[in-house]
Design a protein around this motif. Structure first.
Motif, mmCIF file in Angstrom:
data_model
loop_
_atom_site.group_PDB
_atom_site.id
_atom_site.type_symbol
_atom_site.label_atom_id
_atom_site.label_comp_id
_atom_site.label_asym_id
_atom_site.label_seq_id
_atom_site.Cartn_x
_atom_site.Cartn_y
_atom_site.Cartn_z
ATOM 1 N N ASP A 397 -16.175 -40.409 14.358
ATOM 2 C CA ASP A 397 -16.673 -40.284 12.989
ATOM 3 C C ASP A 397 -18.147 -39.896 12.981
ATOM 4 O OD1 ASP A 397 -16.176 -40.636 10.082
ATOM 5 O OD2 ASP A 397 -17.694 -42.205 10.290
ATOM 6 N N ASN A 401 -20.234 -36.316 11.761
ATOM 7 C CA ASN A 401 -21.441 -36.383 10.924
ATOM 8 C C ASN A 401 -22.601 -35.630 11.580
ATOM 9 O OD1 ASN A 401 -20.109 -37.962 9.067
ATOM 10 N ND2 ASN A 401 -21.038 -39.891 9.728
ATOM 11 N N GLU A 404 -22.049 -31.882 11.344
ATOM 12 C CA GLU A 404 -22.366 -31.389 10.001
ATOM 13 C C GLU A 404 -23.872 -31.256 9.821
ATOM 14 O OE1 GLU A 404 -21.880 -32.782 5.323
ATOM 15 O OE2 GLU A 404 -20.658 -33.744 6.877
ATOM 16 N N ARG A 405 -24.611 -32.276 10.234
ATOM 17 C CA ARG A 405 -26.067 -32.238 10.106
ATOM 18 C C ARG A 405 -26.661 -31.088 10.913
ATOM 19 N NH1 ARG A 405 -29.735 -33.137 14.288
ATOM 20 N NH2 ARG A 405 -28.710 -35.098 14.867
ATOM 21 N N LYS A 427 -16.452 -30.596 7.125
ATOM 22 C CA LYS A 427 -16.364 -31.455 5.943
ATOM 23 C C LYS A 427 -14.925 -31.754 5.538
ATOM 24 C CE LYS A 427 -20.706 -29.822 3.870
ATOM 25 N NZ LYS A 427 -21.307 -29.139 2.711
ATOM 26 N N ARG A 432 -11.902 -34.433 9.938
ATOM 27 C CA ARG A 432 -12.594 -35.714 10.092
ATOM 28 C C ARG A 432 -11.660 -36.815 10.588
ATOM 29 N NH1 ARG A 432 -17.437 -36.923 8.616
ATOM 30 N NH2 ARG A 432 -18.818 -35.281 7.862
#
Length: 480
Positions: A397, A401, A404-405, A427, A432
């Motif tokens: 998880d 994240n 994505e960042r 996203k 995910r």
């Protein structure tokens, strides 16, 4: 002992090998065609030699490459990936010249490069394979239809010498078979100069799981866990994850043992990859063996701490593999997103051009392997890969994240890239959750595109015109 290595490749992988050479205090030699004279691998190597003006033929001229290696005093040749990396005739030429080929022996490359031979060897050694046929080239279309009926539709036609997503046709009904067969043969001949084709049962919507293999010249072989390469478009990977987030530890162990057995069955040495298809019932089947370093090797390095390119060089130099299977204990997860210069709204057509701004993602647990820089002109002749963005995290998880960042921070100006497309995938709920298969992109293309926010050339004629203009420009500049 290896003191100097010629890198028979270009771009990102050539830069990666140069860095490994520096870590080992080994001299590096770059080669390049005229359109590549400003490529980063030419700038960072200890010395560089031009192959000629033709953008493609130079990298495929095995005799000239070996001659340059001998003339400059190199001890070994590293083939990278693509070009001649899995060409057994090139590997044999290197061996016969007295140089070290940094990869498996030429005979192993020959056997595993022919998918029919590979299937036979795996079946003989108890490795599960997808039900199918040997080569079909000498058979009538009526006989081929009989094979398909026996196997059961859907089936898949594959080029015996294929790779990279080429020479593949899926067939769901008998009336599609003849056209698919002829089309597959034409593409196989065009891309691999070998029109042999075979047929397999099509495993519908499998996961693509591959195991990284590492072996020395003395029969010691281990695996360095698996990678999930199911996020693909047109049979080509765009995101890879290590380890797979959705298989059990028990299945991982069985697949790993099988992968090592497959490598031992052919007397494998150096770095390689055993690729499997995994169906919904957790049955797995041997697909192919890649007898080279993989584009996605970095994610395995991130979770195991093993530098695979350094290991390639050391194994080729004759070192004994001191690592045992019990020493490999993956830490957390790593993911790679391949950033390419492509127009996703026009079927991922390449988008060459000048990079006017280049700001790679940074921060904790972020790695970028690339040959790009500000003002670099992406040639229209090669693979469209610009960079490989990798992130690492303690759990899946958090990994997504971080991806994505990092994608949000990664900025490339002047050319179109698939960063917005990758960001839309990162996203999505399915991604995910970690439950996806090789059909994920195809099934979700509309929703992914709906969440892809960037400016793209919408008209196909304009896209083709832009590529033609880039090729004309390069030919004029470099007189090639």
């Amino acid at each position: 002992m290896i003191r100097k290595i010629l890198i028979a490749n270009r771009g990102e992988i050539a830069v990666r090998v140069v860095r490994a050479c520096r870590d080992l205090h080994i001299q590096s030699v770059a080669i390049y065609t005229l359109p590549d004279k400003e490529c980063l691998h030419v700038k960072v190597a200890d010395e560089a030699h031009m192959l000629g003006t033709d953008p493609i033929k130079g990298y495929l001229d095995a005799k000239n490459i070996v001659k340059i290696a001998l003339d400059c005093g190199a001890d070994a040749i590293h083939p990278g990936y693509g070009f001649l990396s899995e060409n057994y005739e090139f590997a044999k030429l290197v061996e016969d010249s007295g140089l070290i080929f940094i990869g498996p022996k030429s005979d192993v490359i020959r056997k595993m490069g022919d998918k029919n031979i590979a299937r036979y060897l795996m079946k003989r050694n108890g490795v599960p394979i997808v039900p199918g046929t040997e080569k079909l080239n000498d058979e009538t279309i009526e006989k081929i239809k009989e094979h398909a009926a026996r196997i059961g539709y859907p089936v898949i036609l594959k080029a015996s010498g294929g790779g990279g997503g080429r020479g593949i046709r899926k067939v769901y009904h008998e009336d599609e078979l003849e056209d698919a067969y002829n089309s597959c043969k034409r593409e196989a001949k065009a891309y691999f100069n070998n029109d042999e084709v075979f047929m397999e049962k099509l495993v519908v919507n499998p996961r693509h799981i591959e195991f990284q293999i590492l072996g020395d010249n003395y029969g010691n072989i281990i695996h360095l866990c698996e990678r999930d390469c199911s996020i693909q478009r047109r049979h080509q990977k765009i995101i890879e994850i290590a380890p797979c987030p959705s298989i059990s530890e028990a299945l991982r162990k069985v697949m790993g043992v099988t992968a090592v057995a497959a490598a031992k069955a052919v007397g494998y040495s150096n770095v390689g990859t055993i690729e499997f298809l995994l169906d919904d019932d957790n049955h797995f089947y041997f697909m192919e063996m890649n007898t080279r370093i993989q584009v996605e090797h970095g994610v395995t390095e991130e979770i195991t701490g093993v530098d695979l390119v350094v290991r390639q060089i050391r194994m080729a130099a004759g070192e004994i593999l001191e690592l045992k299977q019990s020493d490999i204990r993956p830490q957390g997860y790593a993911i790679e997103a391949r950033i390419t210069a492509e127009n996703v709204r026009q079927n991922f057509i390449p988008a060459p051009g000048k990079i006017t701004g280049y700001y790679p993602a940074l921060g904790p647990s972020v790695r970028v392997d690339s040959h790009a820089y500000k003002d670099y002109e992406i040639p229209p002749f090669y693979d469209s890969l610009i960079a490989k963005l990798m992130v690492k995290a303690t759990d899946y998880d958090l990994l997504v994240n971080k991806l994505e960042r990092a994608l949000k921070e990664f900025t490339i100006e002047g050319v179109q890239t698939i960063i917005p497309f990758l960001l839309a995938i990162s996203k999505s709920r399915e991604f995910r959750r970690g439950f996806f298969d090789t059909s994920y992109v195809e099934k979700n293309m509309d929703s992914i595109l709906a969440n892809t926010h960037d400016k793209f050339i919408e008209n196909e004629a304009d896209v083709k015109s832009a590529i033609s203009e880039a090729i004309t420009k390069h030919k004029k500049i470099y007189n090639c």
